[in-house]
Design a protein around this motif. Structure first.
Motif, mmCIF file in Angstrom:
data_model
loop_
_atom_site.group_PDB
_atom_site.id
_atom_site.type_symbol
_atom_site.label_atom_id
_atom_site.label_comp_id
_atom_site.label_asym_id
_atom_site.label_seq_id
_atom_site.Cartn_x
_atom_site.Cartn_y
_atom_site.Cartn_z
ATOM 1 N N GLU A 94 -24.639 -2.339 -75.433
ATOM 2 C CA GLU A 94 -26.092 -2.156 -75.481
ATOM 3 C C GLU A 94 -26.633 -2.526 -76.863
ATOM 4 N N TYR A 107 -35.674 -6.505 -75.152
ATOM 5 C CA TYR A 107 -35.379 -5.947 -73.832
ATOM 6 C C TYR A 107 -34.780 -4.542 -73.940
ATOM 7 N N ASP A 108 -35.212 -3.789 -74.943
ATOM 8 C CA ASP A 108 -34.642 -2.475 -75.207
ATOM 9 C C ASP A 108 -34.736 -1.543 -73.998
ATOM 10 N N ALA A 109 -35.859 -1.519 -73.333
ATOM 11 C CA ALA A 109 -36.017 -0.636 -72.166
ATOM 12 C C ALA A 109 -35.036 -1.019 -71.062
ATOM 13 N N GLN A 110 -34.838 -2.331 -70.871
ATOM 14 C CA GLN A 110 -33.921 -2.785 -69.832
ATOM 15 C C GLN A 110 -32.474 -2.479 -70.198
ATOM 16 N N THR A 111 -32.105 -2.636 -71.474
ATOM 17 C CA THR A 111 -30.724 -2.344 -71.863
ATOM 18 C C THR A 111 -30.454 -0.848 -71.793
ATOM 19 N N ASP A 112 -31.461 -0.036 -72.115
ATOM 20 C CA ASP A 112 -31.307 1.423 -71.973
ATOM 21 C C ASP A 112 -31.048 1.786 -70.511
ATOM 22 N N LYS A 113 -31.825 1.201 -69.624
ATOM 23 C CA LYS A 113 -31.695 1.480 -68.198
ATOM 24 C C LYS A 113 -30.327 1.023 -67.672
ATOM 25 N N ALA A 114 -29.885 -0.152 -68.095
ATOM 26 C CA ALA A 114 -28.590 -0.665 -67.655
ATOM 27 C C ALA A 114 -27.446 0.194 -68.190
ATOM 28 N N ARG A 118 -23.634 6.424 -65.503
ATOM 29 C CA ARG A 118 -23.633 7.192 -64.253
ATOM 30 C C ARG A 118 -22.531 6.719 -63.307
ATOM 31 N N ASP A 170 -27.576 3.367 -68.998
ATOM 32 C CA ASP A 170 -27.603 4.638 -68.267
ATOM 33 C C ASP A 170 -26.969 4.486 -66.888
ATOM 34 N N ALA A 171 -27.264 3.385 -66.215
ATOM 35 C CA ALA A 171 -26.680 3.132 -64.893
ATOM 36 C C ALA A 171 -25.170 2.977 -64.996
#
Length: 64
Positions: A30, A41-48, A54, A50-51
């Motif tokens: 990340e 793309y910080d928001a997208q890398t955070d989301k990826a 999980r 986190d996924a």
């Protein structure tokens, strides 16, 4: 399943067995993506990230 799918399954199983190490790898990937894109793309890398955490039961605590 193809070779790529088999490799992905092995990676998930290894991550489940070693979640602390997997968390470090996810955080590093990340961080590298954010550095290379100047955080565009910080928001997208955070989301990826986190996924990914999980998927193997990681801590879910991002290491920025």
């Amino acid at each position: 399943m193809g070779k790529l799918g088999d490799m992905a399954d092995k990676a998930k199983e290894m991550a489940k067995g070693h979640p602390d190490q997997a968390d470090k790898g996810v955080a590093g990937a990340e961080r590298l993506a954010d550095e290379r894109t100047n955080d565009k793309y910080d928001a997208q890398t955070d989301k990826a990230a986190d996924a990914a955490r999980r998927s193997y039961g990681g801590s879910g605590t991002p290491e920025h």
